[in-house]
Design an enzyme around this catalytic site. Structure first.
Site, PDB file in Angstrom:
ATOM      1  N   HIS A 270       0.755  -1.240  -0.020  1.00 42.75           N
ATOM      2  CA  HIS A 270       0.090   0.169   0.024  1.00 42.75           C
ATOM      3  C   HIS A 270       0.895   1.133  -0.242  1.00 42.75           C
ATOM      4  O   HIS A 270       0.434   2.236   0.447  1.00 42.75           O
ATOM      5  CB  HIS A 270      -0.813   0.034   1.061  1.00 42.75           C
ATOM      6  CG  HIS A 270      -2.151  -1.218   1.199  1.00 42.75           C
ATOM      7  ND1 HIS A 270      -3.232  -0.646   0.515  1.00 42.75           N
ATOM      8  CD2 HIS A 270      -2.085  -2.311   1.736  1.00 42.75           C
ATOM      9  CE1 HIS A 270      -4.075  -2.066   0.543  1.00 42.75           C
ATOM     10  NE2 HIS A 270      -3.368  -2.514   1.231  1.00 42.75           N
ATOM     11  N   ASP A 336      -0.912  -5.194   6.266  1.00 42.91           N
ATOM     12  CA  ASP A 336      -2.000  -6.083   5.396  1.00 42.91           C
ATOM     13  C   ASP A 336      -1.714  -6.061   3.703  1.00 42.91           C
ATOM     14  O   ASP A 336      -0.988  -5.205   3.162  1.00 42.91           O
ATOM     15  CB  ASP A 336      -3.312  -5.416   5.785  1.00 42.91           C
ATOM     16  CG  ASP A 336      -3.407  -4.117   5.010  1.00 42.91           C
ATOM     17  OD1 ASP A 336      -2.464  -3.040   5.057  1.00 42.91           O
ATOM     18  OD2 ASP A 336      -4.692  -3.963   4.486  1.00 42.91           O
ATOM     19  N   GLU A 337      -2.238  -7.070   3.369  1.00 41.90           N
ATOM     20  CA  GLU A 337      -1.999  -7.135   1.873  1.00 41.90           C
ATOM     21  C   GLU A 337      -0.515  -6.773   0.984  1.00 41.90           C
ATOM     22  O   GLU A 337      -0.704  -6.267   0.199  1.00 41.90           O
ATOM     23  CB  GLU A 337      -3.327  -6.370   1.111  1.00 41.90           C
ATOM     24  CG  GLU A 337      -4.672  -6.755   1.434  1.00 41.90           C
ATOM     25  CD  GLU A 337      -5.646  -5.693   1.229  1.00 41.90           C
ATOM     26  OE1 GLU A 337      -6.767  -6.535   0.879  1.00 41.90           O
ATOM     27  OE2 GLU A 337      -5.284  -4.521   1.275  1.00 41.90           O
ATOM     28  N   ALA A 338       0.229  -7.383   1.731  1.00 40.69           N
ATOM     29  CA  ALA A 338       1.843  -7.098   1.042  1.00 40.69           C
ATOM     30  C   ALA A 338       2.002  -8.179   0.168  1.00 40.69           C
ATOM     31  O   ALA A 338       3.105  -8.780   0.299  1.00 40.69           O
ATOM     32  CB  ALA A 338       2.782  -6.906   2.421  1.00 40.69           C
ATOM     33  N   HIS A 339       1.125  -8.375  -0.645  1.00 38.76           N
ATOM     34  CA  HIS A 339       1.326  -9.547  -1.613  1.00 38.76           C
ATOM     35  C   HIS A 339       2.629  -9.366  -2.654  1.00 38.76           C
ATOM     36  O   HIS A 339       3.084 -10.521  -3.066  1.00 38.76           O
ATOM     37  CB  HIS A 339       0.038  -9.690  -2.558  1.00 38.76           C
ATOM     38  CG  HIS A 339      -1.110  -9.460  -1.700  1.00 38.76           C
ATOM     39  ND1 HIS A 339      -1.383 -10.454  -0.633  1.00 38.76           N
ATOM     40  CD2 HIS A 339      -2.415  -9.022  -2.223  1.00 38.76           C
ATOM     41  CE1 HIS A 339      -2.688 -10.141  -0.321  1.00 38.76           C
ATOM     42  NE2 HIS A 339      -3.417  -9.254  -1.191  1.00 38.76           N
TER      43      HIS A 339
END
Length: 531
Positions: A270, A336-339
């Site tokens: 993000h 979060d969501e550190a893909h």
């Protein structure tokens, strides 16, 4: 972190709300609500409420005085002045504020020996002679004032129901989150939200200050973050950012209303707004374009050996400035969501971020994905899973909780305020499903992850996030937040024994005229009998 309560106290409250529930059983969805006794209209529901005989309360009149106590502190006087200002607006009475503790008028008093009231509890008594508000702390006195505001008739005069209320919160952390990164909102809107939340005893405002679409706080050591990275938002809007002075003004404004600001800089994912602002933060040394869509998971701060030093300097300087601006105990570091970050790099990055937060004397908060890496001692995890979240993921969160990590519960299919109410809702998303008002309220935080092995003692509290991918105006913000955020307030404060949808929807209905009077644009849920 939680205040225990006796079975006797719960029985008193359950008796108090039973009449409300009886009315609700016969009410049809959308039908006008019955007129309830004042103690039964309170939201959030108090721990104990003992009503006196009808007509024995205190009559608010033009000559009423508000007393700040003979040994009043500056904060007691401030609470008295604010109460007078609020009641003057509705009643038209002069309502002088004076020192002294005579047993007439409205008396606000701090009793530091009232240990049974805890850090935020209070006692309110009303009889023919006076209304007396007692607390051990200024925060408790503030919440007593909020309860009194609901007991005063809407026109501002009339009788405050006689009796005694003794009240404390169930959970220490009662929060709401405002995302100003996807769509920018000025500080004035955040202050308005603080006022709306504080009157229902919400005590935390989590502000999501950075994301792929925009960076919203000026940082002296990295000025292009705000100047360049803050100049976009979702769609084609101009974006914007808060100066340090504006952020400080929000922190001060919130503190005066006993709300702590919890700032978030989301990392290592993000982060496109930061990567677009500084090429050296990218592994290839090339800045990407600024981003105005709503996709997630594609950005990452660089963790190669060649770039690790600048990345760590970046988080140290950004979090250092943020810590200096924030007197509260928490800094939220996302996670979060550190893909696009490998598992090993993610763990190493979050290790460093948590060390940096501790270096500046703060407690780290991170989204629950950190449970798959190495949460540091004391780090708070914020859980945003849903009913569909895997048992393995819940198990990792449970293991972290058993290891002493407090949990903030924000289940997306219950408390994400950006989820649509139903098929007809204009703004909002649906990836976590529809979240009608009843669903947002009708669950128990203490037992929510009990099946995974999380005891209620591990739950620090609850928070309702409002993400703004589809929300660009104050009207849409309030429409999506209200009335669901009032359910959050109830879940965070009221005792477990008061949890009952039928009773709650009657009390929620009583808030309609109050929200109207404050100019709040709210969703009139069809299964609530609005007044």
């Amino acid at each position: 972190m939680r205040v225990p309560r006796t079975c006797a106290a719960l029985l008193v409250l359950m008796t108090a709300v039973s009449c409300t529930a009886a009315h609700g059983d016969d009410a049809k969805p959308g039908a006008p609500a019955p007129v309830l006794p004042a103690f039964q209209r309170l939201l959030p529901a108090p721990e104990r409420a003992r009503a006196a005989a009808p007509g024995t309360g205190y009559r608010l009149e033009p000559g009423t005085v508000i007393r700040a106590g003979s040994a009043s502190s500056g904060e007691t006087r401030e609470a008295a002045e604010r109460l007078a200002e609020q009641l003057r607006a509705s009643s038209g009475y002069s309502l002088m504020v004076v020192d002294g503790d005579q047993a007439n008028g409205i008396l606000l008093r701090i009793d530091e020996d009232a240990a049974e009231l805890g850090d935020e509890g209070y006692e309110l008594t009303s009889n023919a002679a006076a209304v007396t508000l007692t607390a051990r702390t200024p925060a408790g006195l503030f919440y007593a004032v909020q309860t009194l505001r609901q007991l005063v008739p809407a026109a501002g005069g009339g009788i405050v129901q006689g009796g005694t209320i003794t009240d404390r919160p169930r959970f220490a952390y009662r929060g709401a989150m405002l995302d100003v990164a996807r769509h920018f909102f000025p500080v004035g809107q955040a202050k308005r939200y603080v006022d709306q939340l504080a009157q229902y005893k919400v005590n935390k405002l989590h502000v999501h200050l950075s994301d792929d679409q925009g960076w919203r706080l000026a940082i002296d050591s990295w000025p292009r973050l705000a100047e360049y990275g803050g100049a976009t938002e979702v769609g084609t809007g101009p974006g914007g950012y808060w100066s340090k002075e504006e952020y400080r003004s929000l922190v001060t404004y919130a503190a005066e209303r006993h709300v702590e600001v919890v700032p978030e800089i989301d990392m290592p994912g993000h982060t496109n707004a930061a990567l677009a602002s500084y090429a050296e933060l990218n592994c290839d040394g090339k800045a990407p374009k600024r981003y105005t869509g709503i996709r997630v998971g594609f950005s990452s701060l660089c963790m190669t050996e060649q770039k690790k030093e600048v990345t760590y300097r970046f988080i140290d300087e950004v979090l250092g400035e943020l810590a200096e601006l924030t007197p509260g105990p928490y800094l939220h570091i996302g996670g979060d969501e550190a893909h696009s970050t490998g598992a090993a790099d993610y763990a190493a990055f979050m290790d460093q971020a948590q060390k940096t937060v501790a270096k500046y004397g703060k407690t780290a908060v991170a989204w629950h994905q950190l449970a798959a890496a190495r949460p540091a001692d004391g780090t708070v995890l914020q859980y945003w899973g849903t009913a569909a979240t895997s048992a393995a993921e819940k198990g990792r969160v449970a293991d972290a909780a058993k290891s002493g990590h407090p949990l903030i519960l924000s289940p997306a299919d219950r408390l994400y305020l950006d989820m649509k109410y139903d098929l007809t809702t204009g703004p909002g998303l649906t990836w976590a499903g529809y979240v009608p008002v009843k669903k947002a309220y009708d669950w128990d935080p203490g037992g929510y992850l009990g099946g995974a092995g999380v005891p209620e003692s591990a739950v620090l509290g609850v928070e309702a996030p409002l993400w703004t991918e589809t929300i660009a105006t104050r009207a849409d913000l309030e429409f999506m937040a209200f009335p669901r955020v009032l359910g959050l307030a109830e879940l965070g404060w009221a005792p477990k024994g008061a949890h009952d949808w039928t009773a709650y929807r009657q009390r929620l209905a009583e808030q309609g005229p109050r929200l109207d009077a404050q100019g709040v644009t709210f969703y009139r849920a069809p299964d609530v009998p609005w007044s």
